[in-house]
Design a protein around this motif. Structure first.
Motif, mmCIF file in Angstrom:
data_model
loop_
_atom_site.group_PDB
_atom_site.id
_atom_site.type_symbol
_atom_site.label_atom_id
_atom_site.label_comp_id
_atom_site.label_asym_id
_atom_site.label_seq_id
_atom_site.Cartn_x
_atom_site.Cartn_y
_atom_site.Cartn_z
ATOM 1 N N ARG A 6 0.831 -1.201 0.000
ATOM 2 C CA ARG A 6 0.000 0.000 0.000
ATOM 3 C C ARG A 6 0.871 1.260 0.000
ATOM 4 N NH1 ARG A 6 -3.498 -0.820 4.538
ATOM 5 N NH2 ARG A 6 -4.845 -2.138 3.275
ATOM 6 N N ILE A 7 1.956 1.206 0.750
ATOM 7 C CA ILE A 7 2.836 2.377 0.829
ATOM 8 C C ILE A 7 3.494 2.654 -0.527
ATOM 9 C CG2 ILE A 7 5.065 3.096 1.787
ATOM 10 C CD1 ILE A 7 4.031 2.049 4.510
ATOM 11 N N LYS A 9 2.251 1.889 -3.382
ATOM 12 C CA LYS A 9 1.199 2.424 -4.257
ATOM 13 C C LYS A 9 0.908 3.891 -3.924
ATOM 14 C CE LYS A 9 -2.092 -1.150 -5.585
ATOM 15 N NZ LYS A 9 -3.251 -1.903 -5.019
ATOM 16 N N ILE B 49 -9.685 6.104 -4.945
ATOM 17 C CA ILE B 49 -8.348 5.929 -4.355
ATOM 18 C C ILE B 49 -8.386 4.900 -3.229
ATOM 19 C CG2 ILE B 49 -6.516 7.091 -3.055
ATOM 20 C CD1 ILE B 49 -7.101 9.603 -4.655
ATOM 21 N N PHE B 52 -8.490 1.554 -4.862
ATOM 22 C CA PHE B 52 -7.199 1.243 -5.479
ATOM 23 C C PHE B 52 -6.181 0.806 -4.414
ATOM 24 C CE2 PHE B 52 -2.968 2.960 -6.792
ATOM 25 C CZ PHE B 52 -2.726 2.070 -7.830
ATOM 26 N N LEU B 53 -6.223 1.466 -3.261
ATOM 27 C CA LEU B 53 -5.256 1.159 -2.202
ATOM 28 C C LEU B 53 -5.832 0.151 -1.200
ATOM 29 C CD1 LEU B 53 -4.098 4.830 -1.534
ATOM 30 C CD2 LEU B 53 -2.803 3.086 -2.734
ATOM 31 N N SER B 54 -6.992 -0.377 -1.499
ATOM 32 C CA SER B 54 -7.761 -1.246 -0.588
ATOM 33 C C SER B 54 -7.700 -0.762 0.859
ATOM 34 C CB SER B 54 -7.351 -2.718 -0.712
ATOM 35 O OG SER B 54 -5.950 -2.847 -0.834
ATOM 36 N N ILE B 55 -8.154 0.487 1.032
ATOM 37 C CA ILE B 55 -8.218 1.070 2.375
ATOM 38 C C ILE B 55 -9.640 0.918 2.900
ATOM 39 C CG2 ILE B 55 -8.174 3.246 3.661
ATOM 40 C CD1 ILE B 55 -5.980 4.169 1.691
ATOM 41 N N TYR B 61 -6.822 2.157 13.939
ATOM 42 C CA TYR B 61 -5.630 1.642 14.608
ATOM 43 C C TYR B 61 -5.476 2.282 15.978
ATOM 44 C CZ TYR B 61 -4.467 0.516 9.744
ATOM 45 O OH TYR B 61 -4.495 0.065 8.463
ATOM 46 N N ARG B 69 2.639 3.165 10.941
ATOM 47 C CA ARG B 69 2.332 3.311 9.520
ATOM 48 C C ARG B 69 2.756 4.688 9.013
ATOM 49 N NH1 ARG B 69 -0.967 -0.383 11.643
ATOM 50 N NH2 ARG B 69 -1.186 -2.250 10.382
ATOM 51 N N ALA B 72 6.523 4.504 8.671
ATOM 52 C CA ALA B 72 6.886 3.654 7.528
ATOM 53 C C ALA B 72 6.701 4.418 6.223
ATOM 54 C CB ALA B 72 6.037 2.385 7.525
ATOM 55 N N LEU B 73 5.580 5.106 6.090
ATOM 56 C CA LEU B 73 5.325 5.861 4.858
ATOM 57 C C LEU B 73 6.340 7.005 4.711
ATOM 58 C CD1 LEU B 73 3.646 6.448 2.353
ATOM 59 C CD2 LEU B 73 2.130 7.834 3.746
ATOM 60 N N TYR B 171 -4.159 5.719 6.884
ATOM 61 C CA TYR B 171 -4.154 5.920 5.423
ATOM 62 C C TYR B 171 -5.318 6.801 4.978
ATOM 63 C CZ TYR B 171 -0.872 2.032 5.526
ATOM 64 O OH TYR B 171 0.193 1.233 5.799
ATOM 65 N N PHE B 174 -4.614 10.335 5.915
ATOM 66 C CA PHE B 174 -3.525 10.884 5.099
ATOM 67 C C PHE B 174 -4.043 11.279 3.709
ATOM 68 C CE2 PHE B 174 0.001 10.197 2.117
ATOM 69 C CZ PHE B 174 0.989 10.975 2.686
ATOM 70 N N ILE B 175 -4.790 10.376 3.079
ATOM 71 C CA ILE B 175 -5.330 10.661 1.740
ATOM 72 C C ILE B 175 -6.288 11.858 1.804
ATOM 73 C CG2 ILE B 175 -6.741 9.753 -0.161
ATOM 74 C CD1 ILE B 175 -4.132 8.261 0.028
#
Lengths: 191, 564
Positions: A6-7, A9, B49, B52-55, B61, B69, B72-73, B171, B174-175
């Motif tokens: 995911r990251i 992407k 989106i 696409f990112l399967s969020i 969390y 996360r 990590a990003l 996620y 963030f988006i």
């Protein structure tokens, strides 16, 4: 694993949309005002003589002179002098510049010279000077070009840019805009 | 300073005050998934989106999952940025033929943009390709501020939730921050900036023949798109070396005031968002009032100190009534430069429209002081987090004074929160003072100083304060292009961001699990002018106690030497 994919992407998507589509799309939209978008270049007699907002070096007596530039008006290397307020170099440079101004403009006294003319700008490309800095150069330019002093004063008044909403910014004139007018006047004389 | 200067500060404060309610409400609705007026356009995009990112936006969390996360990003983006900076010489869109960066410079620049600092050890005109300016720098200007904003959102959820340890879906947040807040603002203001004279072109440098017959080569590029998000997101990295002093980045007093407002807008609105999360708008306004009062004082002081030129320049006999014009542009003059300087250091932006190194000693001291306090607005997100640390402290100290268990918005502040808060609070000065002392002790690092004497100490302290506060502005005289400075300021940026985010989100996690206690007679109210006064006092006292020694050695010593 799911998160790693995911990251990756997210980064791909961000680079594509924010890094490419956004600037490219606006570079396209900006073609609606091509001259502004390309940096507002000034063309005289079919020759590009500069960018309106980018200062350039003027040293001959017939043109208005701008401020000191830490980078010698190199528009590929903008920047300030970064001299601190207690750095003696600030004074050496200012005195040298002041003497030059006094020499070039007879009759002008040090207290007539605004500090902006003996200090360097932040960008090294400051395209403008204050009104008093322009007026103090009028006699010199009149003498070396033969243009009437009144005509030069009218020119400064014509190109004066005022404050925004009466408070923001400082009144000033663009050196290149003035000098382009002088160039044109001299051209008429030449013909 | 002039009446015009006061008018400018008043106009800015009033406009920001008028904007925070609509924008703050909008931001709150975005993160709580409520209806907004942009839904018809952005709703489908967001759903696409997410698919696409399967969020799964409802999968939330706990604080550990959330921050892991985020880190990590962020680190993945930093790694990507590093690669592009190294390889840019071999990649397309490089009309000025910038070579690939050295490893230390690429590390510094990647960390700088990844952490929302935008410290620039390179010169934009010649050392960054158009490709780097677009896919790394412009992209990071969205992503790095988005991760700051969502940190603050997660913290506020922790404050407002009842015995619920979950802080949201990283996620999705963030988006949404990028798609629904940053992007619409950036699109709008790019369109405002281009007609004002900010170039937006993919053409390489222009070559002109001046009236005096000299060649001049003029760097340009896609500046407007970068300039807009650079200020909206409190980034501050310039397209050009001279940053927002460059006439292409900031062509007029009009663009100047727009950029000032843009960098204050989101951080100020986040304070209003806090009030909405706490279901106590008054609380938001009280904190906003305290912070804006600090901003007004600091902006006014900067203008006042800058209205006098250096006495050694006065001795030349020139007319210095316009104030300290060294390193300032004619079009802004002293007032608008000082206002920009105070804004950029307050709001952790780091763009500059004047040379901070050439400010008067006390003018420069206010600028470095704003970054040391790191709470006068601060950047979008990270700033609010710093304010919340100080709020927790104020509540704690007030509790000690009256002998009650401190509470904030119905949550008990206990030893765990205070301990984590102390860590977050101490890391900032430790990092600044540690690196400054180290660098002053190393002769080769000391050689980087341009202006000797006390001013040199300020130069050094400014660099590490800017890096740690994730600000990015500089006393530009310091020659920071060496590997030593690239590595140390890079590490300071990482510490200044993550070593503060982690304990602070731990506080949020621990607060989230607590019940909200009903208000009683013994509750110390935090939405009163008294609390605003206490908060200001605590910010100033802690800041002054921590940083007074270095300020005494640097700017104060220089001031007394100069002005007597």
């Amino acid at each position: 694993m799911d998160d790693a994919k995911r990251i990756v992407k997210i980064i791909m998507l961000a680079v594509l949309l924010l890094g490419l589509v956004y600037p490219f799309a606006f570079s396209g939209i900006a073609r609606l005002t091509p001259s502004k978008a390309d940096g507002d270049m000034i063309e005289v007699d079919g020759r590009v003589v500069g960018a309106r907002n980018i200062g350039q070096e003027f040293s001959s007596p017939e043109y208005f002179h701008g401020r000191l530039s830490a980078g010698g008006y190199d528009a590929m290397a903008s920047g300030a002098s970064n001299l601190g307020p207690s750095n003696p170099e600030l004074v050496f440079r200012a005195e040298e510049r002041l003497n030059q101004i006094l020499l070039e403009n007879p009759g002008i006294k040090p207290e007539d010279v605004p500090a902006e003319m003996v200090t360097a700008s932040a960008s090294g490309l400051d395209p403008e000077i204050g009104l008093r800095s322009a007026y103090l150069q009028v006699s010199r330019i009149a003498e070396s070009t033969g243009i009437l002093e009144d005509a030069l004063r009218a020119l400064i008044a014509k190109y004066e840019r005022g404050r925004f909403l009466w408070v923001f910014g400082e009144p000033r004139v663009n050196v290149l805009e003035l000098n382009v007018e002088i160039w044109k006047m001299l051209g008429e004389v030449r013909q | 300073m002039t009446y015009r200067g006061w008018a400018e500060i008043a106009i800015v404060a009033v406009i920001i005050g008028l904007m925070i309610k609509p924008l703050g409400t909008y931001i709150f609705h975005v993160f709580e998934g409520e209806h907004t007026f942009l839904d018809p356009i952005l709703g489908p995009v967001e759903r696409f989106i997410f698919r696409f990112l399967s969020i799964d936006k409802d999968k939330e969390y706990k604080w550990t999952g959330y921050i892991l996360r985020m880190i990590a990003l962020d680190f993945a983006i930093i790694f990507f940025a590093y690669l592009i900076f190294r390889l840019q010489g071999h990649l397309p869109l490089n009309p000025a033929q910038a070579p690939g960066m050295r490893p230390d410079l690429a590390f510094n620049s990647a960390v700088s943009f990844g952490t929302n600092t935008n410290w620039q050890a390179y010169a934009g005109e010649t050392q960054a390709s158009n490709l780097s300016q677009m896919i790394v720098i412009t992209t990071c200007m969205f992503t790095s501020v988005a991760s700051g904003i969502v940190m603050a959102i997660a913290f506020m959820r922790g404050l407002s939730r009842r015995a619920n340890p979950f802080l949201g879906n990283f996620y999705a947040d963030f988006i949404r921050a990028i798609l629904r807040i940053l992007l619409p603002l950036a699109l709008l203001f790019t369109l405002v900036l281009i007609p004002l004279g900010v170039p937006q072109t993919l053409k390489g440098p222009a070559r002109v023949l001046t009236l005096e017959g000299e060649q001049q080569e003029i760097a340009r590029g896609p500046v407007a798109t970068l300039e807009a998000i650079k200020h909206i997101g409190n980034n501050g990295g310039g397209f050009f070396n001279a940053n927002s002093a460059h006439p292409y980045e900031n062509p007029s007093p009009v663009s100047n005031i727009i950029l000032i407002l843009l960098m204050l807008l989101v951080p100020a609105s986040m304070i209003y968002v806090l009030g909405l999360y706490l279901q106590n708008r008054r609380q938001g306004w009280v904190i906003f009032a305290a912070i804006v009062l600090l901003f007004i004082i600091f902006a006014g002081l900067t203008m006042w100190f800058e209205s006098r030129a250096s006495p050694i320049l006065e001795e030349t006999g020139v007319d210095v009534t316009a104030g300290n014009m060294e390193g300032k542009e004619t079009r802004y003059g002293v007032d608008d430069s000082a206002l920009f300087g105070a804004s950029t250091t307050s709001a952790a932006t780091g763009s500059v429209n004047s040379s901070h190194d050439s400010y008067t000693p006390l003018g420069g001291m206010i600028l470095i002081g704003c970054m040391m306090l790191n709470t006068v607005l601060g950047s979008s997100g990270a700033g609010l987090i710093n304010i919340l640390i100080y709020i927790i402290f104020t509540v704690f100290l007030a509790g000690l004074m009256v002998g009650r268990t401190p509470e904030f918005t119905g949550k008990k502040i206990e030893s765990r929160e205070v301990r984590l808060g102390v860590i977050a609070l101490l890391i900032h000065p430790l990092c600044i003072l540690g690196f400054t002392t180290l660098s002053l002790a190393i002769p080769s690092a000391r050689n980087a100083i341009l202006n000797s004497g006390p001013h040199g100490i300020t130069e050094m302290a400014y660099a590490f304060t800017s890096a740690t506060a994730n600000n990015g502005s500089a006393f530009g005289g310091l020659a920071v292009s060496s590997a030593y400075f690239n590595v140390t300021t890079g590490v300071a940026m990482l510490i200044g961001r993550y070593a503060i985010f982690i304990p602070i989100l731990a506080v949020a996690g621990s607060l989230a699990e607590k019940q909200i206690l009903p208000e009683s007679e013994g509750t110390f109210r935090t939405d009163t002018p008294l609390f605003a006064g206490l908060l200001i006092g605590i910010i100033i006292i802690i800041g002054a106690l921590t940083f007074f020694p270095v300020l005494a050695l640097g700017p104060l010593a220089e001031h007394f030497a100069l002005f007597g």
